[in-house]
Design a protein around this motif. Structure first.
Motif, PDB file in Angstrom:
ATOM      1  N   GLY A  75      40.540  32.247  58.214  1.00  0.00           N
ATOM      2  CA  GLY A  75      41.640  31.997  57.548  1.00  0.00           C
ATOM      3  C   GLY A  75      41.969  32.664  56.251  1.00  0.00           C
ATOM      4  N   ARG A  76      40.982  33.302  55.857  1.00  0.00           N
ATOM      5  CA  ARG A  76      41.460  34.032  54.431  1.00  0.00           C
ATOM      6  C   ARG A  76      42.378  35.045  54.298  1.00  0.00           C
ATOM      7  NH1 ARG A  76      36.079  33.786  50.697  1.00  0.00           N
ATOM      8  NH2 ARG A  76      37.647  33.551  49.079  1.00  0.00           N
ATOM      9  N   ASP A  77      43.013  35.278  53.211  1.00  0.00           N
ATOM     10  CA  ASP A  77      43.936  36.262  52.896  1.00  0.00           C
ATOM     11  C   ASP A  77      43.521  36.782  51.458  1.00  0.00           C
ATOM     12  OD1 ASP A  77      46.294  37.321  52.211  1.00  0.00           O
ATOM     13  OD2 ASP A  77      47.621  35.886  52.292  1.00  0.00           O
ATOM     14  N   LEU A  78      42.695  37.891  51.348  1.00  0.00           N
ATOM     15  CA  LEU A  78      42.608  38.439  50.009  1.00  0.00           C
ATOM     16  C   LEU A  78      43.006  39.563  49.755  1.00  0.00           C
ATOM     17  CD1 LEU A  78      38.321  37.565  50.463  1.00  0.00           C
ATOM     18  CD2 LEU A  78      39.872  36.394  49.093  1.00  0.00           C
ATOM     19  N   THR A  79      43.271  39.762  48.619  1.00  0.00           N
ATOM     20  CA  THR A  79      43.810  41.184  47.894  1.00  0.00           C
ATOM     21  C   THR A  79      42.978  41.470  46.762  1.00  0.00           C
ATOM     22  OG1 THR A  79      45.991  40.776  49.004  1.00  0.00           O
ATOM     23  CG2 THR A  79      45.707  42.436  47.136  1.00  0.00           C
ATOM     24  N   LEU A  80      42.270  42.484  46.687  1.00  0.00           N
ATOM     25  CA  LEU A  80      41.314  42.297  45.504  1.00  0.00           C
ATOM     26  C   LEU A  80      41.216  43.784  45.010  1.00  0.00           C
ATOM     27  CD1 LEU A  80      38.375  40.464  47.237  1.00  0.00           C
ATOM     28  CD2 LEU A  80      39.800  39.848  45.657  1.00  0.00           C
ATOM     29  N   ASN A  81      41.214  43.969  43.645  1.00  0.00           N
ATOM     30  CA  ASN A  81      40.892  45.324  42.933  1.00  0.00           C
ATOM     31  C   ASN A  81      39.378  45.635  43.102  1.00  0.00           C
ATOM     32  OD1 ASN A  81      43.528  45.487  42.227  1.00  0.00           O
ATOM     33  ND2 ASN A  81      42.996  44.833  40.135  1.00  0.00           N
ATOM     34  N   ILE A  82      39.085  46.903  43.502  1.00  0.00           N
ATOM     35  CA  ILE A  82      37.829  47.201  43.301  1.00  0.00           C
ATOM     36  C   ILE A  82      37.615  48.413  42.214  1.00  0.00           C
ATOM     37  CG2 ILE A  82      35.746  47.817  45.054  1.00  0.00           C
ATOM     38  CD1 ILE A  82      36.887  45.327  45.711  1.00  0.00           C
ATOM     39  N   GLY A  83      37.214  47.952  41.051  1.00  0.00           N
ATOM     40  CA  GLY A  83      37.053  48.940  40.019  1.00  0.00           C
ATOM     41  C   GLY A  83      35.941  48.308  39.151  1.00  0.00           C
ATOM     42  N   ARG A  84      35.801  48.985  38.081  1.00  0.00           N
ATOM     43  CA  ARG A  84      34.792  48.416  37.235  1.00  0.00           C
ATOM     44  C   ARG A  84      35.334  47.934  35.843  1.00  0.00           C
ATOM     45  NH1 ARG A  84      31.563  52.189  34.523  1.00  0.00           N
ATOM     46  NH2 ARG A  84      33.506  53.498  34.631  1.00  0.00           N
ATOM     47  N   GLY A  85      36.704  47.717  35.766  1.00  0.00           N
ATOM     48  CA  GLY A  85      37.459  47.217  34.508  1.00  0.00           C
ATOM     49  C   GLY A  85      37.030  48.060  33.315  1.00  0.00           C
ATOM     50  N   GLU A  86      36.523  49.433  33.324  1.00  0.00           N
ATOM     51  CA  GLU A  86      36.450  50.197  32.393  1.00  0.00           C
ATOM     52  C   GLU A  86      37.056  51.648  32.466  1.00  0.00           C
ATOM     53  OE1 GLU A  86      32.318  50.349  31.263  1.00  0.00           O
ATOM     54  OE2 GLU A  86      32.516  52.540  30.719  1.00  0.00           O
ATOM     55  N   GLY A  87      37.945  51.811  31.424  1.00  0.00           N
ATOM     56  CA  GLY A  87      38.759  53.178  31.577  1.00  0.00           C
ATOM     57  C   GLY A  87      38.107  54.248  30.983  1.00  0.00           C
ATOM     58  N   VAL A  88      38.061  55.422  31.637  1.00  0.00           N
ATOM     59  CA  VAL A  88      37.500  56.692  31.029  1.00  0.00           C
ATOM     60  C   VAL A  88      38.797  57.648  31.271  1.00  0.00           C
ATOM     61  CG1 VAL A  88      35.756  58.425  31.493  1.00  0.00           C
ATOM     62  CG2 VAL A  88      35.307  56.036  32.042  1.00  0.00           C
ATOM     63  N   SER A  89      38.625  58.432  29.995  1.00  0.00           N
ATOM     64  CA  SER A  89      39.809  59.260  29.995  1.00  0.00           C
ATOM     65  C   SER A  89      39.481  60.814  30.763  1.00  0.00           C
ATOM     66  CB  SER A  89      40.277  59.780  28.736  1.00  0.00           C
ATOM     67  OG  SER A  89      39.219  60.503  28.039  1.00  0.00           O
ATOM     68  N   VAL A  90      40.183  61.543  31.129  1.00  0.00           N
ATOM     69  CA  VAL A  90      40.196  62.801  31.858  1.00  0.00           C
ATOM     70  C   VAL A  90      39.126  63.551  30.962  1.00  0.00           C
ATOM     71  CG1 VAL A  90      41.285  64.786  32.605  1.00  0.00           C
ATOM     72  CG2 VAL A  90      42.056  62.479  33.238  1.00  0.00           C
ATOM     73  N   ARG A  91      39.619  63.907  29.730  1.00  0.00           N
ATOM     74  CA  ARG A  91      38.881  64.565  28.887  1.00  0.00           C
ATOM     75  C   ARG A  91      37.432  64.155  28.646  1.00  0.00           C
ATOM     76  NH1 ARG A  91      40.237  68.598  25.250  1.00  0.00           N
ATOM     77  NH2 ARG A  91      42.510  68.074  25.121  1.00  0.00           N
ATOM     78  N   GLY A  92      37.258  62.571  28.959  1.00  0.00           N
ATOM     79  CA  GLY A  92      35.967  62.120  28.520  1.00  0.00           C
ATOM     80  C   GLY A  92      35.133  62.260  29.803  1.00  0.00           C
TER      81      GLY A  92
END
Ligand SMILES: NC(=O)c1ccc[n+]([C@@H]2O[C@H](COP(=O)([O-])OP(=O)(O)OC[C@H]3O[C@@H](n4cnc5c(N)ncnc54)[C@H](O)[C@@H]3O)[C@@H](O)[C@H]2O)c1
Length: 326
Positions: free
Chosen positions: A244-261
């Motif tokens: 009966g669960r209803d989950l919506t979840l982000n799957i990322g690292r929580g860390e931004g990296v620029s294209v140039r980086g």
């Protein structure tokens, strides 16, 4: 419990199948091989060749293999193509999901359903800093993103109506490989696009360097495909443990990296030194989109373990397997 993995011969799906097998879960792959590769499916895992649009074939696979859960990855995934061929994307991604859910509910054997969604559902986030939680309003900027958002709605509504336990996983920018033979063979994401340029001894391209970000290039949240596959195992187990669960979840690292980086790290880790050239901005590219990964940690006890260097070196090993001269 046996899991039907649609799109299990694809780049991410094959990693999910391998991770499920390592976790002791039984799987069956269902794939039309439109972009999938049969050799990615491990020995001992049955491969049923068919489209998710073919409800009868899906229903037969569900009953033949006594399937009790579904992980649905089969889809078309190229944003630019979706702009040119929206009806193809609505057919494959929305009608395909509808036919699959109809077969799942009609046969009644499966109690859990995990759906591949995407950060593309957010479009350009209204949050200035680019950090998106699952409650950030969704304003997709392409037919591809629209099909993923419509898919989430359909999955949730079906769960509410039938008791099917559901999870929609919003993947951020996926890169890397568990081993070279499972690597992404397409060149639609940044890492393989840069590899392609470096292999041709050409400078990689940056699309726009005047964004309101620290170095002017777009910022994204990159996630190793091995971590992403483990998130599927955790989601599958969470659904099984609590019906009966209803989950919506982000799957990322929580860390931004620029294209140039990213390009700097790719140059450094692959032994190149090709400075990028700057091309005009691409329409629809948001400046900054980074996942808040807190809800996935709380709900699944899952957290990414790999950084961008692991993603680049493992993807490069896969690239060199296909391009031995690189
Ligand atoms: N790669 C990314 O960065 C990314 C990011 C966010 C979300 N996603 C989602 O992840 C999922 C998998 O993506 P991928 O990168 O592994 O792509 P992929 O093209 O490697 O895999 C898709 C698989 O689905 C199969 N398939 C396609 N249409 C089908 C149909 N109608 N019936 C049965 N099988 C079908 C293909 O043959 C292939 O094996 C997709 O749903 C995609 O939208 C991917």
């Amino acid at each position: 419990m046996t899991w039907l993995i649609t799109g299990g011969a694809g780049y991410i799906g094959a990693h999910v199948v391998h991770a499920m097998a390592e976790a002791g879960e039984r799987t069956v792959v269902y794939d039309d091989l439109s972009s999938g590769i049969p050799d990615r499916v491990p020995d001992g895992v049955p491969l049923v060749v068919g489209s998710v649009l073919d409800g009868e074939r899906v229903a037969r696979a569900l009953t033949d293999h006594e399937v009790t859960g579904v992980v649905h990855l089969a889809a078309k995934k190229q944003v630019a193509e979706s702009v040119e061929r929206p009806l193809h994307y609505y057919r494959e991604n929305v009608e395909g999901l509808r036919a699959l859910l109809e077969a799942v509910t009609a046969t009644g054997s499966a109690s859990s359903f995990v759906f591949s969604s995407s950060a593309a559902v957010y479009g350009t986030p209204s949050t200035g800093a680019g950090l998106v939680t699952e409650d950030t309003p969704c304003l997709p900027m392409s037919p591809y993103g629209e099909t993923k958002l419509a898919g989430e709605w359909m999955v949730r509504a079906t769960g509410r109506a039938t008791g099917l336990s559901t999870a929609s996983l919003r993947y951020f920018n996926v890169a890397g490989a568990a081993r070279p033979e499972l690597a992404d063979t397409g060149v639609s994401n940044l890492v393989p696009m840069v590899f392609e340029k470096l292999t041709a001894n050409e400078p990689p391209r940056v699309f726009g360097d005047d964004y309101p970000t620290p170095d002017g290039t777009c910022v994204r949240d990159y996630i190793h495909v091995v971590d992403l596959a483990e998130a599927h195992v955790a989601a599958a187990r969470a659904l099984r443990a609590a019906p009966g669960r209803d989950l919506t979840l982000n799957i990322g690292r929580g860390e931004g990296v620029s294209v140039r980086g990213m390009i700097d790290r790719i140059n450094a880790l692959t032994g190149h030194d090709l400075a990028p050239t700057v091309a005009p901005r691409r329409p629809g590219d948001p400046a900054n989109v980074v996942a808040s990964a807190d809800r996935a940690a709380a709900e699944l006890g899952w957290k990414a373990r790999h950084g961008v260097d692991d993603m680049i070196t493992s993807a490069w090993a896969g690239w060199r397997r296909l391009h031995p001269g690189a």
